[in-house]
Design an enzyme around this catalytic site. Structure first.
Site, mmCIF file in Angstrom:
data_model
loop_
_atom_site.group_PDB
_atom_site.id
_atom_site.type_symbol
_atom_site.label_atom_id
_atom_site.label_comp_id
_atom_site.label_asym_id
_atom_site.label_seq_id
_atom_site.Cartn_x
_atom_site.Cartn_y
_atom_site.Cartn_z
ATOM 1 N N SER A 238 35.931 40.684 48.627
ATOM 2 C CA SER A 238 37.250 40.562 48.012
ATOM 3 C C SER A 238 37.152 40.847 46.521
ATOM 4 C CB SER A 238 37.789 39.150 48.219
ATOM 5 O OG SER A 238 37.041 38.256 47.425
ATOM 6 N N LYS A 239 38.289 41.099 45.925
ATOM 7 C CA LYS A 239 38.347 41.395 44.489
ATOM 8 C C LYS A 239 37.706 40.282 43.667
ATOM 9 C CE LYS A 239 40.974 44.797 42.626
ATOM 10 N NZ LYS A 239 41.307 45.809 43.354
ATOM 11 N N ARG A 240 38.033 39.075 44.043
ATOM 12 C CA ARG A 240 37.523 37.934 43.293
ATOM 13 C C ARG A 240 36.006 37.906 43.312
ATOM 14 N NH1 ARG A 240 36.293 33.229 45.146
ATOM 15 N NH2 ARG A 240 37.079 33.780 47.188
#
Ligand code: GLU
Length: 470
Positions: A238-240
């Site tokens: 994920s981006k995070r």
């Protein structure tokens, strides 16, 4: 053989962790074999490709120190060459013009979905026309209908794909724009690429591309398909977690060497070794050491490497890395000698350069006051006298050195029959405003006599006030 690898991102977004690792592996392999790395921007998707994305990729590579030997090449500069190859494939019968319109293709697709078969082109135009027809057309590659294509992959071993799984893919759209499969093959051929190291999401593409390579009479390169990077939960990153730009790691205060070391180990191993200098990476990197299964991104591990390199990087070099972070935190470095001491005192205490700068605020004015919780806990009536005694001694014109300051605090502690820490911690809070800092001697030393006394006065005022109102 002269080894030539390539890094060919599509400039449609950030340079994220996965692409950076691909770039690193190609770079290491080229450097190890005294070969070359080709840098190419696959920008044929004009709508999604942007100059901004090119800049971010270039800056990310520069920051990581991944230099290239030729390029950057832009595919949009090479349309004449692709057209030439498409004509060659049409002439040799390896490709054909397809006049099927959208309506027919949509209908075909619906029927296939209804019949639960994988949607694919049915070869309607494959052998239909001997001459060029009126109307718009795409060019399709004539993929063998049967047989098996074998990829001898350096990571996955022998991979066999049935040709019947592949349909006649479009190599040039009706507007004359060539597609990825064609451009990538032509470029790798023209640029003499010998080794293709890329994500294993491309394995199926490789089967298609090998057919085009064979049709052109080009040599087949060696392939190494590297497994994907997943999130810690095994799902898509994920981006995070890390699918963000490599430059965001720079902004968070990660050292480039730490990120490189993390990335080289994320999917490749050499025994149990964790720490690799750049030269060791180059010497030891090999395709055989690449893992077969997906890797999981682990932010804590990245921080562990960062902490290691913050600790181990030669001081002068580390200070140069740290400088912009101090500036960004609003700390004005005027005295370089003091700055070196600050960096050296903090390097064992922080995980990122952002943290280093933030924690160094007490060494650079103006004083931000005493943090409430730290003051409440440590600035109590019981330390009023010892702190007053220290204040008085600080004003004595004794030499201002960490050793002298250490002795001074010790003297006061023993005078009041207190453990050193019982005096040092309130003193720390008094002069820094916060509960954590390097050793009390270095802390006092770096803050300076005048500023220490000023802050002690504020702390003592706080204590007196507290005592009175109790
Ligand atoms: N431009 C392609 C990508 O970014 C390159 C794939 C390849 O290595 O062939 O995925």
């Amino acid at each position: 053989m002269n080894v030539v690898t390539r890094f060919p991102p599509s400039p449609t977004g950030d340079l994220h962790i996965g692409s950076a690792r691909t770039a690193l592996y190609n770079w290491l392999f080229a450097r190890k074999h005294n070969g070359e790395l080709v840098f190419r921007l696959e920008d044929t998707d004009r709508e999604r490709s942007t100059q901004e994305a090119v800049d971010v990729i270039v800056e990310g590579m520069r920051w990581l120190g991944l230099d290239y030997d030729s390029g950057p090449f832009y595919q949009t500069d090479r349309f004449d060459r692709y057209k030439e190859v498409v004509d060659q494939l049409l002439d040799s019968g390896c490709a054909y013009r397809c006049y099927c319109d959208r309506e027919r293709l949509d209908k075909l697709r619906e029927e296939q979905i209804a019949a639960k078969i994988k949607p694919r082109y049915d070869g309607y135009c494959r052998d239909r026309y001997s001459d060029v027809q009126d109307g718009s057309y795409v060019v399709r590659f004539r993929t063998p209908l049967d047989g098996i294509i074998t990829i001898d992959d350096e990571v996955h071993g022998v991979v066999k794909i049935d040709n019947s799984e592949l349909d006649d893919l479009i190599i040039m759209r009706s507007d004359g724009v060539p597609t990825y499969h064609l451009t990538v093959v032509v470029d790798d051929f023209d640029m003499n690429v010998t080794h293709i190291i890329r994500g294993d999401d491309h394995l199926n593409n490789t089967a298609r591309q090998i057919h085009i390579i064979d049709a052109l009479g080009a040599p087949r390169p060696t392939y190494a398909h590297i497994p994907m990077i997943n999130g810690a939960d095994g799902k898509r990153l994920s981006k995070r977690e890390g699918a963000t730009s490599v430059l965001s790691y720079r902004d968070e205060g990660i050292l480039p060497h730490a990120l490189l070391n993390y990335l080289v180990r994320l999917g490749w191993s050499q025994g149990d070794d964790e720490i690799f200098s750049i030269n060791q990476m180059i010497e030891q990197f090999n395709l055989g050491g690449i893992n077969r299964s997906a890797s999981a991104f682990d932010q804590e591990k990245l921080l562990w490497f960062n902490q290691h390199y913050i600790h181990e990087t030669p001081l002068e070099e580390l200070a140069e890395y740290a400088r912009p972070y101090f500036a960004k935190a609003g700390l004005h470095i005027e005295d370089n000698e003091k700055f070196m001491l600050v960096v050296d005192a903090q390097r064992t205490r922080v995980k990122t350069l952002v943290e280093m700068a933030e924690k160094s605020t007490p060494f650079y004015g103006p004083f931000l006051g005493h943090e409430e919780s730290a003051a409440k806990k440590h600035l109590r009536g019981a330390v009023q006298e010892p702190l007053e005694a220290i204040r008085a001694l600080l004003l004595d014109e004794n030499p201002w050195t960490p050793t002298e300051l250490h002795a001074l605090v010790e003297t006061v502690a023993s005078k009041y029959d207190m453990k050193l820490g019982k005096v040092a911690q309130p003193l720390r809070v008094a002069v820094t405003g916060i509960a954590a800092s390097p050793g009390i001697d270095v802390t006092l030393f770096l803050i300076g006599r005048e500023e220490c006394v000023k802050r002690l006065d504020l702390a003592l005022a706080y204590i007196r006030n507290r005592v009175q109102s109790a």
